[in-house]
Write a protein that holds these residues in place. Structure first.
Motif, PDB file in Angstrom:
ATOM      1  N   ALA A   1       0.842  -1.188   0.000  1.00  0.00           N
ATOM      2  CA  ALA A   1       0.000   0.000   0.000  1.00  0.00           C
ATOM      3  C   ALA A   1       0.881   1.244   0.000  1.00  0.00           C
ATOM      4  CB  ALA A   1      -0.919  -0.003   1.221  1.00  0.00           C
ATOM      5  N   SER A   2       0.343   2.321  -0.517  1.00  0.00           N
ATOM      6  CA  SER A   2       1.079   3.587  -0.515  1.00  0.00           C
ATOM      7  C   SER A   2       1.058   4.186   0.892  1.00  0.00           C
ATOM      8  CB  SER A   2       0.443   4.555  -1.507  1.00  0.00           C
ATOM      9  OG  SER A   2       0.530   4.040  -2.819  1.00  0.00           O
TER      10      SER A   2
ATOM     11  N   SER B   1     -10.597  -4.131  -2.881  1.00  0.00           N
ATOM     12  CA  SER B   1     -10.758  -2.686  -3.034  1.00  0.00           C
ATOM     13  C   SER B   1      -9.607  -2.080  -3.828  1.00  0.00           C
ATOM     14  CB  SER B   1     -10.853  -2.026  -1.659  1.00  0.00           C
ATOM     15  OG  SER B   1      -9.692  -2.304  -0.884  1.00  0.00           O
ATOM     16  N   ALA B   2      -8.388  -2.581  -3.610  1.00  0.00           N
ATOM     17  CA  ALA B   2      -7.237  -2.048  -4.350  1.00  0.00           C
ATOM     18  C   ALA B   2      -7.352  -2.372  -5.836  1.00  0.00           C
ATOM     19  CB  ALA B   2      -5.942  -2.618  -3.778  1.00  0.00           C
TER      20      ALA B   2
ATOM     21  N   THR C   1      -5.917  -6.847  -2.417  1.00  0.00           N
ATOM     22  CA  THR C   1      -7.241  -6.746  -1.816  1.00  0.00           C
ATOM     23  C   THR C   1      -8.251  -6.397  -2.897  1.00  0.00           C
ATOM     24  OG1 THR C   1      -6.922  -4.399  -1.291  1.00  0.00           O
ATOM     25  CG2 THR C   1      -6.292  -5.997   0.399  1.00  0.00           C
TER      26      THR C   1
ATOM     27  N   GLU D   1       3.706   1.765  -8.808  1.00  0.00           N
ATOM     28  CA  GLU D   1       2.499   2.100  -8.051  1.00  0.00           C
ATOM     29  C   GLU D   1       2.124   0.905  -7.193  1.00  0.00           C
ATOM     30  OE1 GLU D   1      -2.212   3.264  -8.801  1.00  0.00           O
ATOM     31  OE2 GLU D   1      -0.752   3.438 -10.418  1.00  0.00           O
TER      32      GLU D   1
ATOM     33  N   GLU E   1      -9.964  -0.031  -7.341  1.00  0.00           N
ATOM     34  CA  GLU E   1      -9.454   1.327  -7.540  1.00  0.00           C
ATOM     35  C   GLU E   1      -8.482   1.391  -8.713  1.00  0.00           C
ATOM     36  OE1 GLU E   1      -7.731   2.492  -3.878  1.00  0.00           O
ATOM     37  OE2 GLU E   1      -9.623   2.488  -2.759  1.00  0.00           O
ATOM     38  N   PHE E   2      -7.630   0.384  -8.837  1.00  0.00           N
ATOM     39  CA  PHE E   2      -6.676   0.385  -9.946  1.00  0.00           C
ATOM     40  C   PHE E   2      -7.401   0.267 -11.284  1.00  0.00           C
ATOM     41  CE2 PHE E   2      -4.095  -2.048 -12.980  1.00  0.00           C
ATOM     42  CZ  PHE E   2      -3.002  -1.209 -13.098  1.00  0.00           C
TER      43      PHE E   2
ATOM     44  N   LEU F   1       0.011  -1.847  -5.318  1.00  0.00           N
ATOM     45  CA  LEU F   1      -1.252  -2.542  -5.576  1.00  0.00           C
ATOM     46  C   LEU F   1      -1.393  -3.669  -4.560  1.00  0.00           C
ATOM     47  CD1 LEU F   1      -3.777  -2.848  -7.314  1.00  0.00           C
ATOM     48  CD2 LEU F   1      -2.480  -4.358  -8.826  1.00  0.00           C
ATOM     49  N   PRO F   2      -1.957  -3.380  -3.385  1.00  0.00           N
ATOM     50  CA  PRO F   2      -2.131  -4.436  -2.379  1.00  0.00           C
ATOM     51  C   PRO F   2      -3.085  -5.516  -2.886  1.00  0.00           C
ATOM     52  CG  PRO F   2      -2.435  -2.241  -1.431  1.00  0.00           C
ATOM     53  CD  PRO F   2      -2.419  -2.069  -2.909  1.00  0.00           C
TER      54      PRO F   2
END
Length: 419
Positions: free
Chosen positions: A84-85, A119-120, A117, A112, A123-124, A114-115
């Motif tokens: 995660a960031s 949700s990640a 998960t 970038e 979002e990506f 990218l966990p």
């Protein structure tokens, strides 16, 4: 002076011992070269092309990044580590060091987090689809290859899964299927290679896949996950080919006989197997890398005794296992080899006729069908397409594995509320 110093040191050593030492040194070098495996001889013009690499920053993945960025015609790389960031400072330092060594202005490395998960991934995918109008071509954002570089490592038994996160296979499946609507828009003349890395321990889990044995070690567990990856990729290629056949067949209509003959009707409903998708799902069997496979296989992180044993055996492992630059050769082959659109033909070819007294021509390795091209659904090992055991060619088992993974991902996506 250096020669004089060396001569003075070996002056008192017997000639037989010097010969024995030279023979041993030559043996070590030969064994090291043999253990490294084949080297990829194919080159591809990557200028203006994009590669997505979804993998943790292991030595092999970092070597792959560095090699691709130093090609004569390097690609643009979007590296997606499972963090995660903000990204760890150590990783940013390594990537910055790789950037400093880039000499070509065409080479670009973007990173970038990218966990793994749901949700990640959501979002990506949303950011991937949200492109300003006029900044992309017909197929949206350009991507020419996706390397799924996680899941082939033999992990320590002490490592616990992240709570609330995907497994590696669920994460990869969710990511690829989320990007699939965008990948299908790519023009047919461009091919996209989806490469999944497989552990070399896959053969150790074949008895467990057949139901003849139980999984009892981390090596077998990793091998079983790799077998599932190969089955999923095989069925995924069938899905891609079916979609391509349905699309391409509309632009190439054929006259199907009409009548009461049910056999003729069924023949008209079958897909055209000569039509193949430009999306290629390829499995690459990785070598026995020291950091990613051997270290976890000997459970070096479990106890101090095993760690000391691993350190003591490291000189031997350095000889009999490939370096990071050799580990990635099969991945480079899957990325750069020409595309084969038909089935793999390994039937023996007739010998070339030679005139009397003329020596037979030397065999060209590029003429070997296993090393001359790669196609969708292939399994690559040591820079060549291999024939897998019959159990991995079972379409029913591949479909069941694919659908089971699909159901797991659907449940996980529904269980996590959207933000």
């Amino acid at each position: 002076m250096p020669i004089h110093s060396v001569a003075s040191l070996v002056d008192d050593i017997a000639t037989n011992n010097i010969i024995l030492a030279a023979f041993g040194f030559a043996t070590v070098i030969s064994l090291k070269a043999w253990a490294g495996g084949r080297k990829c001889t194919w080159e591809r013009d990557w200028a203006g092309k994009m590669i997505l690499i979804v993998a943790p920053p292991t030595p092999s993945i970092l070597a792959l990044l560095d090699h691709l960025l130093h090609l004569p015609s390097p690609p643009q790389i979007l590296y997606l580590p499972p963090y995660a960031s903000p990204l760890p400072a150590e990783l940013l330092t390594i990537l910055h060091t790789i950037r400093l060594g880039i000499t070509s202005p065409l080479a670009q490395l973007h990173c970038e987090g990218l966990p793994p998960t749901p949700s990640a991934v959501r979002e990506f995918t949303a950011k991937w689809a949200a492109t300003p109008q006029g900044t992309t071509g017909e197929g949206g954002r350009r991507v020419d290859a996706i390397v799924l570089g996680a899941g082939w490592e033999v992990e320590s038994s002490l490592k616990k899964p992240v709570e609330g996160g995907w497994t590696t296979h669920q994460f990869h499946f969710h990511l690829i299927t989320s990007l699939l609507p965008h990948l299908l828009r790519v023009p047919a003349e461009r091919n996209i290679r989806i490469i999944s890395l497989v552990s070399p321990t896959w053969s150790a889990a074949l008895p467990a896949l057949n139901g003849q044995a139980k999984v009892g070690s981390t090596v077998q567990l990793t091998g079983l996950r790799s077998l599932n990856t190969m089955l999923v990729m095989r069925h995924f290629q069938l899905v891609l080919d079916t979609l391509a056949s349905a699309v391409y067949a509309k632009s190439r209509p054929t006259d199907v006989p009409t009548g009461e003959d049910e056999e003729v009707k069924d023949r008209g409903k079958k897909r055209d197997e000569t039509l193949r998708s430009n999306l290629m799902a390829i499995s690459v069997v990785m070598p026995w890398a020291r950091s990613e496979v051997v270290r976890g296989a000997v459970e070096a992180d479990v106890s101090m005794f095993r760690w000391i044993l691993y350190i003591l055996l490291y000189p031997l492992l350095w000889i009999i296992t490939p370096s990071s630059s050799r580990v990635i050769q099969s991945v480079l082959f899957a990325l750069s080899a020409p595309v084969r659109y038909g089935p793999l033909d390994v039937s023996p070819k007739p010998a070339r006729s030679t005139q009397e007294g003329e020596a037979p021509p030397a065999e060209d390795p590029d003429e070997d069908p296993r090393r001359s091209a790669v196609g969708g659904g292939d399994v690559v090992r040591d820079c060549a397409v291999i024939t897998v055991p019959p159990v991995l060619c079972d379409p029913a088992l591949a479909r069941a594995t694919y659908e089971d993974l699909e159901q797991q991902v659907e449940k996980g996506v529904k269980a996590q509320p959207k933000k």
